[in-house]
Structures are given as C-alpha cells and as structure tokens.
Enzyme design. Structure first.
Site, PDB file in Angstrom:
ATOM      1  N   ASP A  15      31.523  40.108  55.399  1.00  0.00           N
ATOM      2  CA  ASP A  15      32.623  40.201  54.431  1.00  0.00           C
ATOM      3  C   ASP A  15      33.163  41.622  54.192  1.00  0.00           C
ATOM      4  O   ASP A  15      33.245  42.070  53.040  1.00  0.00           O
ATOM      5  CB  ASP A  15      32.178  39.589  53.091  1.00  0.00           C
ATOM      6  CG  ASP A  15      31.725  38.151  53.223  1.00  0.00           C
ATOM      7  OD1 ASP A  15      31.725  37.615  54.351  1.00  0.00           O
ATOM      8  OD2 ASP A  15      31.350  37.544  52.200  1.00  0.00           O
ATOM      9  N   ASP A  53      34.784  35.879  53.632  1.00  0.00           N
ATOM     10  CA  ASP A  53      34.875  34.995  52.486  1.00  0.00           C
ATOM     11  C   ASP A  53      36.315  34.475  52.517  1.00  0.00           C
ATOM     12  O   ASP A  53      37.256  35.272  52.554  1.00  0.00           O
ATOM     13  CB  ASP A  53      34.610  35.844  51.230  1.00  0.00           C
ATOM     14  CG  ASP A  53      33.903  35.086  50.125  1.00  0.00           C
ATOM     15  OD1 ASP A  53      33.085  34.194  50.423  1.00  0.00           O
ATOM     16  OD2 ASP A  53      34.171  35.396  48.944  1.00  0.00           O
ATOM     17  N   HIS A  55      38.436  31.655  50.732  1.00  0.00           N
ATOM     18  CA  HIS A  55      38.485  30.591  49.730  1.00  0.00           C
ATOM     19  C   HIS A  55      39.870  29.957  49.571  1.00  0.00           C
ATOM     20  O   HIS A  55      40.887  30.646  49.660  1.00  0.00           O
ATOM     21  CB  HIS A  55      38.101  31.164  48.365  1.00  0.00           C
ATOM     22  CG  HIS A  55      36.701  31.703  48.275  1.00  0.00           C
ATOM     23  ND1 HIS A  55      35.607  31.044  48.769  1.00  0.00           N
ATOM     24  CD2 HIS A  55      36.226  32.850  47.722  1.00  0.00           C
ATOM     25  CE1 HIS A  55      34.514  31.752  48.523  1.00  0.00           C
ATOM     26  NE2 HIS A  55      34.863  32.859  47.903  1.00  0.00           N
ATOM     27  N   SER A  61      34.126  28.722  42.716  1.00  0.00           N
ATOM     28  CA  SER A  61      33.504  29.968  42.247  1.00  0.00           C
ATOM     29  C   SER A  61      34.438  30.786  41.363  1.00  0.00           C
ATOM     30  O   SER A  61      34.026  31.801  40.802  1.00  0.00           O
ATOM     31  CB  SER A  61      33.053  30.823  43.434  1.00  0.00           C
ATOM     32  OG  SER A  61      34.138  31.509  44.035  1.00  0.00           O
ATOM     33  N   HIS A  72      39.359  35.767  44.309  1.00  0.00           N
ATOM     34  CA  HIS A  72      39.159  36.784  45.350  1.00  0.00           C
ATOM     35  C   HIS A  72      39.165  36.110  46.714  1.00  0.00           C
ATOM     36  O   HIS A  72      38.886  34.916  46.826  1.00  0.00           O
ATOM     37  CB  HIS A  72      37.816  37.511  45.142  1.00  0.00           C
ATOM     38  CG  HIS A  72      36.636  36.614  45.325  1.00  0.00           C
ATOM     39  ND1 HIS A  72      36.176  35.768  44.335  1.00  0.00           N
ATOM     40  CD2 HIS A  72      35.844  36.383  46.403  1.00  0.00           C
ATOM     41  CE1 HIS A  72      35.152  35.066  44.789  1.00  0.00           C
ATOM     42  NE2 HIS A  72      34.931  35.412  46.045  1.00  0.00           N
ATOM     43  N   LYS A  97      33.712  31.402  55.673  1.00  0.00           N
ATOM     44  CA  LYS A  97      32.802  30.640  54.800  1.00  0.00           C
ATOM     45  C   LYS A  97      33.399  30.520  53.404  1.00  0.00           C
ATOM     46  O   LYS A  97      34.328  31.252  53.048  1.00  0.00           O
ATOM     47  CB  LYS A  97      31.444  31.334  54.738  1.00  0.00           C
ATOM     48  CG  LYS A  97      31.547  32.692  54.095  1.00  0.00           C
ATOM     49  CD  LYS A  97      30.230  33.404  54.116  1.00  0.00           C
ATOM     50  CE  LYS A  97      30.371  34.797  53.572  1.00  0.00           C
ATOM     51  NZ  LYS A  97      30.942  34.867  52.220  1.00  0.00           N
ATOM     52  N   GLU A 104      30.197  26.506  46.814  1.00  0.00           N
ATOM     53  CA  GLU A 104      30.028  27.941  47.035  1.00  0.00           C
ATOM     54  C   GLU A 104      29.215  28.135  48.307  1.00  0.00           C
ATOM     55  O   GLU A 104      28.350  27.316  48.634  1.00  0.00           O
ATOM     56  CB  GLU A 104      29.303  28.571  45.836  1.00  0.00           C
ATOM     57  CG  GLU A 104      29.033  30.064  45.960  1.00  0.00           C
ATOM     58  CD  GLU A 104      30.276  30.923  46.175  1.00  0.00           C
ATOM     59  OE1 GLU A 104      30.963  30.748  47.204  1.00  0.00           O
ATOM     60  OE2 GLU A 104      30.547  31.786  45.312  1.00  0.00           O
ATOM     61  N   ALA A 132      28.513  41.634  49.837  1.00  0.00           N
ATOM     62  CA  ALA A 132      27.824  42.591  49.003  1.00  0.00           C
ATOM     63  C   ALA A 132      26.310  42.399  49.161  1.00  0.00           C
ATOM     64  O   ALA A 132      25.833  41.286  49.351  1.00  0.00           O
ATOM     65  CB  ALA A 132      28.220  42.372  47.542  1.00  0.00           C
ATOM     66  N   CYS A 136      26.318  38.051  49.409  1.00  0.00           N
ATOM     67  CA  CYS A 136      26.469  37.477  50.744  1.00  0.00           C
ATOM     68  C   CYS A 136      25.570  38.127  51.796  1.00  0.00           C
ATOM     69  O   CYS A 136      25.125  37.452  52.720  1.00  0.00           O
ATOM     70  CB  CYS A 136      27.936  37.478  51.143  1.00  0.00           C
ATOM     71  SG  CYS A 136      28.873  36.298  50.123  1.00  0.00           S
TER      72      CYS A 136
HETATM   73  C1  VGL Z   1      30.622  37.556  47.650  1.00  0.00           C
HETATM   74  C2  VGL Z   1      30.726  37.120  45.394  1.00  0.00           C
HETATM   75  C3  VGL Z   1      31.616  36.088  45.624  1.00  0.00           C
HETATM   76  C4  VGL Z   1      30.078  38.404  48.767  1.00  0.00           C
HETATM   77  C5  VGL Z   1      31.495  36.524  47.893  1.00  0.00           C
HETATM   78  O1  VGL Z   1      30.700  38.447  49.851  1.00  0.00           O
HETATM   79  O2  VGL Z   1      29.019  39.036  48.565  1.00  0.00           O
HETATM   80  N1  VGL Z   1      30.241  37.848  46.402  1.00  0.00           N
HETATM   81  N2  VGL Z   1      31.981  35.800  46.884  1.00  0.00           N
HETATM   82 ZN    ZN Z   2      33.572  34.480  47.285  1.00  0.00          ZN
END
Ligand code: VGL
Ligand code: ZN
Length: 189
Positions: A15, A53, A55, A61, A72, A97, A104, A132, A136
């Site tokens: 990500d 990521d 969505h 989420s 996001h 994903k 989620e 992060a 993830c």
């Molecule tokens: C993530 C929070 C929500 C990540 C993704 O990529 O770590 N964190 N969606």
């Molecule tokens: Zn996310």
C-alpha cells in the site's frame, strides 16, 4: 550483517499510496520517508509485487458505515494512486484488496491471488515494506508466515499509523514473534 537477495526472493510493497502519506486522507506520520528504502530494495530484488488498498465509495471500514477510518483509497481516485516517489519500474504484479464493500481486508493475501502467484514464481522468501506497519504490513506479514513464506521486514521501509503510541513497535514485535526477521535497506545486496 548483509543480506543477498537471489532466486526465490521477492519484495512485497504494501500500500505505497498517496492517502497513506502526508497530505493524504489517512496519513502515516512521515509516511513518505519509506520510499528511498523501498526503491533501493526494489532495484536489487529479483521480483517485485505491490498491493493497493482499493475500496468502493461505501466501504465498511469508513466512518459513515461505523468503521474506524475516514474515506481513503477509494478505487480510481488520486488518493488511491501509488505515491509519485515510488519507483514503479520494477513492479511486476499489483494486487488489490479491500474491494468488497462489506468486508475489511488488511492483508495483501486476503481475497487476492498473491499466495498462488508467489508460488508460481517459486518464491519462498519475502522482503516486506510499505504502509502501514500496524495494519496492512502487520496483517500481510502474519499471513505470509501462515502461508509458509520466510519473511524479512524492511525496517526503514515501513511506517506506522500509531493510533495509540507504540502500535508500530508492538506490531514489529508481533511479526518477530511470528518468525519474521528485520533488515535495513543498507544491508541489502
Ligand atoms: C490500512 C487502515 C485502513 C493500511 C488500510 O494499508 O495499513 N490501514 N486501510
Ligand atoms: Zn483501507
């Protein structure tokens, strides 16, 4: 200590997206600092795969649906794009994903073809970096271990959201506990 990458190794970049970097919708503090290490690793890795990521507008989420996060990484938007500092030249495969509106998915292995694709390419060891650390990256590393891959976490190529201070450090400890080692980009050859 140095680590030589060779056949059977791959880099997984989790990500590396605009929304997870300063100025983005769900910014990791200093998130864009991961790119020099990721780019160095990508240059020496024999195979590079990235997750994103990705969505739908009404993802479960998101806060509007009672989730923990602001909107996001909405598929197709600027925030969901790979960050301009990422060197994309070496990326051979991208997996998306979190694409189902009601589910989620933090892990790059969750609902994707990643494990099969890696096995098809004879990968048995993964170097993992990205964003992060405490979401993830953590989930992807734990799944990779469950799937039987050796894992090295790129320490200077990850960044934590740290909703609670120390979340990133705790996540790293958990990954080590699961058998992952850590390496810094300067040790890669
Ligand atoms: C993530 C929070 C929500 C990540 C993704 O990529 O770590 N964190 N969606
Ligand atoms: Zn996310």
């Amino acid at each position: 200590m140095s680590v030589t990458l060779g056949p059977g190794d791959a880099l997984l970049i989790v990500d590396p997206q605009v929304d997870f970097c300063p100025g983005g919708a769900l910014a990791v503090p200093g998130g864009d600092a991961v790119f020099p290490a990721l780019n160095r690793a990508a240059q020496v890795a024999p195979l590079v795969v990235a997750s994103r990521d990705w969505h739908p507008a009404d993802h479960v989420s998101f806060q509007a649906r009672g989730g923990p996060w602001p909107v996001h990484c909405q598929a197709g938007t600027r925030g969901a794009e790979f960050h301009p500092d990422l060197d994309r030249r070496w990326i051979e495969k991208v997996v998306s994903k979190g694409v189902d509106r009601d589910r989620e998915a933090y892990s790059a292995f969750d609902g994707t073809e990643l494990a099969g694709w890696l096995r098809e390419h004879q990968v048995h060891r993964l170097l993992v970096g990205g964003l992060a650390t405490d979401y993830c990256v953590r989930a992807s590393v734990l799944d990779a271990r469950q799937e039987g891959f050796e894992v090295m976490v790129l320490e200077d190529g990850v960044g934590a959201v740290d909703v609670k201070p120390g979340d990133g450090e705790r996540a790293l400890a958990e990954m080590r506990e699961a058998g992952a080692s850590t390496v810094r980009s300067g040790e890669l050859g």
